[in-house]
Write a protein that holds these residues in place. Structure first.
Motif, PDB file in Angstrom:
ATOM      1  N   ILE A   7      39.760   0.521  39.588  1.00 29.73           N
ATOM      2  CA  ILE A   7      38.537  -0.037  40.150  1.00 29.73           C
ATOM      3  C   ILE A   7      38.081  -1.166  39.229  1.00 29.73           C
ATOM      4  O   ILE A   7      37.896  -0.953  38.031  1.00 29.73           O
ATOM      5  N   ALA A   8      37.960  -2.377  39.786  1.00 30.27           N
ATOM      6  CA  ALA A   8      37.530  -3.523  38.986  1.00 30.27           C
ATOM      7  C   ALA A   8      36.066  -3.343  38.588  1.00 30.27           C
ATOM      8  O   ALA A   8      35.287  -2.717  39.313  1.00 30.27           O
ATOM      9  N   GLU A   9      35.706  -3.868  37.432  1.00 33.10           N
ATOM     10  CA  GLU A   9      34.314  -3.786  36.963  1.00 33.10           C
ATOM     11  C   GLU A   9      33.729  -5.187  36.966  1.00 33.10           C
ATOM     12  O   GLU A   9      34.384  -6.130  36.539  1.00 33.10           O
ATOM     13  N   ARG A  10      32.527  -5.325  37.466  1.00 34.19           N
ATOM     14  CA  ARG A  10      31.878  -6.640  37.437  1.00 34.19           C
ATOM     15  C   ARG A  10      30.412  -6.510  37.083  1.00 34.19           C
ATOM     16  O   ARG A  10      29.742  -5.577  37.521  1.00 34.19           O
ATOM     17  N   GLU A  11      29.946  -7.468  36.276  1.00 35.87           N
ATOM     18  CA  GLU A  11      28.530  -7.507  35.910  1.00 35.87           C
ATOM     19  C   GLU A  11      27.855  -8.572  36.765  1.00 35.87           C
ATOM     20  O   GLU A  11      28.379  -9.669  36.920  1.00 35.87           O
ATOM     21  N   VAL A  12      26.703  -8.264  37.309  1.00 30.17           N
ATOM     22  CA  VAL A  12      25.936  -9.281  38.050  1.00 30.17           C
ATOM     23  C   VAL A  12      24.462  -9.158  37.666  1.00 30.17           C
ATOM     24  O   VAL A  12      24.023  -8.101  37.199  1.00 30.17           O
TER      25      VAL A  12
END
Lengths: 426, 494
Positions: A7-12
């Motif tokens: 599962i890719a992790e992304r910060e927004v």
């Protein structure tokens, strides 16, 4: 063995769930304020429910002109794009946590987002036949208006030939017109209450001009037909729902259960965000549309289902200011919270709380749902005997908000109560 | 091994009825190299009593001791435990508690405990009020005692029936859907000619597993005396928010008339209330009624008042094919080459594998050259999802391998395009909207299709290569949509 897909992790900074009017309104305003929001939407075409509406009645507030839903939605999307909003389509949120992580899936994979602030704008849906507990067999040909709109707008199909529409909200009246003009015969529009829910002008435009009968005070007591619908049995009833005359059949091959919107609050329940049963399960929010969980906001028809798209858009723009304020000066958690309560003649008020960041608050707009329907209604917002604001409406019905703008006078410990007084309807 | 008959007739064994019993029998028969057909009036498996029951896997603790039903339910429970993993059939061993709401009912519990022992269910346990409330927090606080049945389980009747049918099909059984049997003839050469509204099918043996219609089939085949009396049961389904309050099955103390209205978790995470029990005359009367739903709700709330505020998302009614004799009717008539598997009422899901073996045992005794029930079957393609498993859209490896699993169409149940496609391409293809719903649970959640129906129709249309206007809910006569708008297709998308 090679590493399996993960599962890719992304910060927004800000994640908005739902690209309808509320979500797009908030995202556009946030982008204008210099925050880069990301909007997740599960449809192939963003725009929310207006994107599937081919009838006019949209855009007067936002674009100063009446337009059809599709055009309204397209304009919102275009405006958001110009402001620099990114929209991820065909992306479904599977899970929201109170810590503002969001697990979402799209054909390109699963992503876990970590957001500074989260805005839920998942909108609303109509209650299906089954939850209305309408007796009878379960043939094909039973729809909600939303399904019919999609079939019509996206697939170019009609739901059937002979149609009975149950409900008299504006969406019901407009559906009758759209279908009639596309070639269906509308056998009747049937309304259980003794009064029409939608606007009078809409009744003239949608029904009377096409000689479609509106039967007030009629409840559908049974759907008939084993394979395809072959009719409905209706019962004339009074304001309390008691039968007043013999039931009879209306032959048709299609029944559309219309209106009676409820919030699409699946994620609210799943993330255990405190909700308000009086709004049908929408989250409890304050005047900035912040829920009880810090940094998680909710606006539009998720918190008050279902008001017109322009109102949802306005909600979004106000929520954007709340999100922006939250990001620029995170609350300490020591703010005083004042309850907003429904009083006599009122079922629900949004927001349900005022959060006092200091000694003063900006003016607040309350969305008020009356109960029962009333004419010549005076709404009053009262704190321990002192009136903070008032509004007048020629008519108010439970399914649509009346708006009341008030200027909070100063923090007090007593709750703010909103009451409605008017003449009974019909 | 060579088939024992020449090709003078279509099948060695023709099963009438593709319910859970018919499918289980067909699956048991295809262990041998024989020709097996299944004829079904509906357009999918499990469209009769197998569609609308409580999906429980009974231990048989409450069956009347000494009956065939008691024996086959007990055996069926054991067989299901063994076969379920291979068939991808979910089994939740939640246990059940029978709730005594007053002193008189509390005295009855002891009788049911003895009944359970007589049926070989020896792990039942009498509970005090406090023990009941610890196990079943939503139970009526006025409960005075309970009987715990630890092995009473929850399964999924849709998944079970489809799985049995698919394995039968993979191993050679031929399903004739949409064939309503209109009569049965015996040809001079000793074969049955089964007349249907779509032509005739010939067979050496006729196996009557026609559920509600078993009596008509039997009469046509020459076996008089079988009577099937439909008994209607109405159910309500609660949203998943209720599931946490219902960790196990709540049973009432049965009355002489009925087992009563229960509260049960479902394999898919909902809660079921019902069924009512009402004798009806019309075998097609599947209407839910205002009074029936109210009775089901009231009865359930007597057991678990804490569920009063939980939202109802669906309602349905089913007809149990009860026989007045009060027991299963399983008869082998070697002279007529006729098998009856009838009168199998609400416990049929639990007993189906045992009924199938009972039938095969009978056929062996009649001299039929069938293989043993231990001979292996070819496995069927594994399902990506069954109730209780994580959805494919939440599994990164599946989404990476096939993006269709990442395109979620049904939001409430999180059903992806990939699952809809798989259902259409399965060994028993889902050709109707109801069949897709049965296999994937799409449109069965809280919005009941508000968001997803149109998109699902598009996928089905593409996979089945028929226009959306040709798709049906449950077969011909139930078109989902009406005509195209004129001029057609102004604003197509997707």
């Amino acid at each position: 063995m090679a590493e399996g897909p993960v599962i890719a992790e992304r910060e927004v900074d800000v994640l908005v769930i739902g690209a309808g009017p509320a979500g797009l309104g908030a995202a556009t305003r946030l982008a204008e304020l210099g925050v880069a929001p990301l909007v997740l939407d599960r449809e192939p075409v963003p725009g929310g429910l207006p994107a599937q509406c081919e009838h006019p009645g949209f855009g007067l507030w936002a674009f100063r002109r009446l337009m059809v839903g599709r055009e309204f939605a397209a304009r919102l999307v275009e405006r958001a794009g110009r402001a620099g909003v990114r929209i991820e389509s065909e992306t479904t949120v599977l899970e929201v946590t109170p810590e503002r992580t969001v697990l979402a899936v799209s054909p390109s994979g699963l992503v876990r987002y970590r957001a500074q602030a989260l805005l839920l704008a998942t909108g609303c849906r109509e209650r299906p036949r089954s939850t209305r507990l309408v007796p009878g067999p379960r043939p094909s040909g039973v729809f909600n208006t939303g399904v019919v709109q999609r079939l019509h707008t996206f697939l170019g199909l009609l739901p059937g030939w002979d149609v009975v529409i149950v409900g008299s909200d504006d969406i019901s009246l407009v559906a009758a017109r759209t279908l009639a003009r596309a070639g269906c015969r509308i056998a009747a529009v049937v309304e259980e209450r003794p009064y029409r829910q939608g606007y009078l002008a809409n009744e003239w435009w949608s029904l009377r001009s096409l000689r479609i009968p509106l039967r007030l005070g009629h409840r559908v007591s049974r759907v008939l037909g084993d394979w395809r619908v072959r009719g409905v049995e209706v019962v004339p009833c009074d304001a309390e729902g008691r039968q007043t005359a013999e039931s009879y059949e209306i032959p048709c091959d299609t029944v559309i259960f219309s209106g009676e919107f409820v919030p699409e609050a699946t994620l609210v329940a799943q993330a255990r965000i405190p909700s308000d049963p009086r709004t049908g399960g929408g989250p409890l929010v304050d005047q900035d549309f912040q829920t009880e969980l810090p940094g998680i906001f909710a606006c539009g028809n998720l918190v008050h289902a279902a008001d017109p798209a322009d109102y949802a858009l306005a909600d979004g723009e106000r929520a954007a200011l709340g999100v922006w304020r939250y990001l620029s000066s995170p609350p300490t958690g020591n703010e005083r919270v004042q309850q907003v309560l429904p009083g006599t003649g009122v079922r629900a008020v949004v927001p349900q709380r005022l959060r006092w960041y200091g000694e003063r608050l900006d003016p607040v707009t309350l969305a008020v749902r009356v109960e029962p329907a009333q004419r010549a209604v005076r709404l009053r917002a009262v704190v321990s005997g002192t009136r903070w604001g008032q509004a007048f409406a020629p008519a108010a019905k439970p399914h649509r908000s009346v708006y009341l703008r008030l200027r909070p006078e100063g923090p007090v410990d007593a709750p703010l109560t909103v009451e409605a007084r008017g003449w009974p309807f019909a | 091994m060579v088939s024992v008959v020449t090709a003078a007739c279509d099948y060695d064994y023709l099963v009438v009825g593709a319910g859970v019993i018919g499918c289980a029998i067909a699956r048991e028969l295809v262990r041998s190299p024989v020709r097996v057909g299944v004829v079904e009036q509906a357009w999918d498996v499990g469209e009769g009593a197998s569609k609308a029951n409580s999906s429980l896997l009974h231990t048989g603790f409450d069956a009347k001791p000494g009956t065939r039903e008691a024996r086959l339910v007990t055996e069926g429970w054991r067989l299901w435990q063994r076969e379920a993993p291979e068939l991808d059939v979910p089994i939740l061993r939640t246990g059940a508690v029978m709730l005594a709401l007053d002193e008189e009912q509390a005295r009855e519990l002891e009788r049911w405990r003895r009944n359970a022992f007589e049926n070989g269910v020896t792990d039942v346990e009498l509970l005090t009020r406090d023990q009941v409330l610890a196990l079943a927090p939503a139970a009526n606080p006025s409960v005075v005692g309970g009987l715990l049945v630890p092995r009473e389980s929850v399964t999924c009747t849709f998944t079970a029936t489809v799985a049995l049918a698919e394995q039968a099909a993979v191993n050679g059984a031929v399903f004739h859907f949409g064939h309503r049997v209109t009569g049965v003839d015996r040809s001079p050469d000793g074969f049955y000619r089964v007349l249907t509204d779509r032509g005739q099918i010939t067979t050496r043996w006729l196996i009557d597993a026609a559920g509600l219609w078993a009596d008509e089939i039997a009469r046509w085949a020459g076996a008089d005396g079988l009577v099937i009396a439909p008994r209607k049961g109405e159910f309500l389904v609660l949203d998943k928010s209720a599931r946490a309050k219902v960790p196990l099955i709540h049973l009432p103390v049965p009355t002489p008339i009925s087992k009563g209205i229960l509260v049960a978790p479902t394999a898919n995470g909902n809660v079921l209330l019902g069924p009512t029990a009402e004798d009806v005359s019309d075998k097609r009367d599947l209407a839910v009624t205002a009074s029936g739903l109210q009775r089901a709700r009231e009865g359930a709330l007597r057991l678990a008042p804490a569920l009063a505020d939980e939202p109802v998302i669906a309602t349905y009614a089913g007809l149990r094919p009860a026989s007045p004799a009060g027991d299963y009717v399983i008869e082998i008539h070697p002279r007529h080459r006729l098998v009856l598997a009838a009168g199998i009422r609400s416990t049929g899901l639990s007993s189906a594998p045992a009924v199938a073996r009972e039938v095969v045992r009978g056929l062996l005794e009649a001299g039929e050259p069938l293989a043993s029930s231990e001979s292996p079957l070819r496995p069927r393609p594994r399902r990506r999802w069954v109730p209780g498993l994580p959805r494919p859209c939440s599994r990164p490896e599946l989404v990476a391998a096939d993006p269709a699993y990442g395109r979620v169409l049904c939001l409430c149940e999180l059903v992806s395009e990939g699952e809809i496609r798989d259902a259409v391409r399965a060994p028993i293809p889902a050709t109707t909207l109801d069949a897709v719903k049965k296999r994937t649970w799409a449109m069965a959640g809280r919005c009941q299709g508000f968001y997803c129906t149109a998109a699902i129709l598009q996928v089905m249309s593409r996979e089945l290569r028929i226009p959306v206007t040709g798709l049906t809910k449950s077969g011909p006569g139930s078109p989902v949509v009406g005509p195209p708008v004129e001029p057609p297709g102004r604003h197509r998308h997707g």
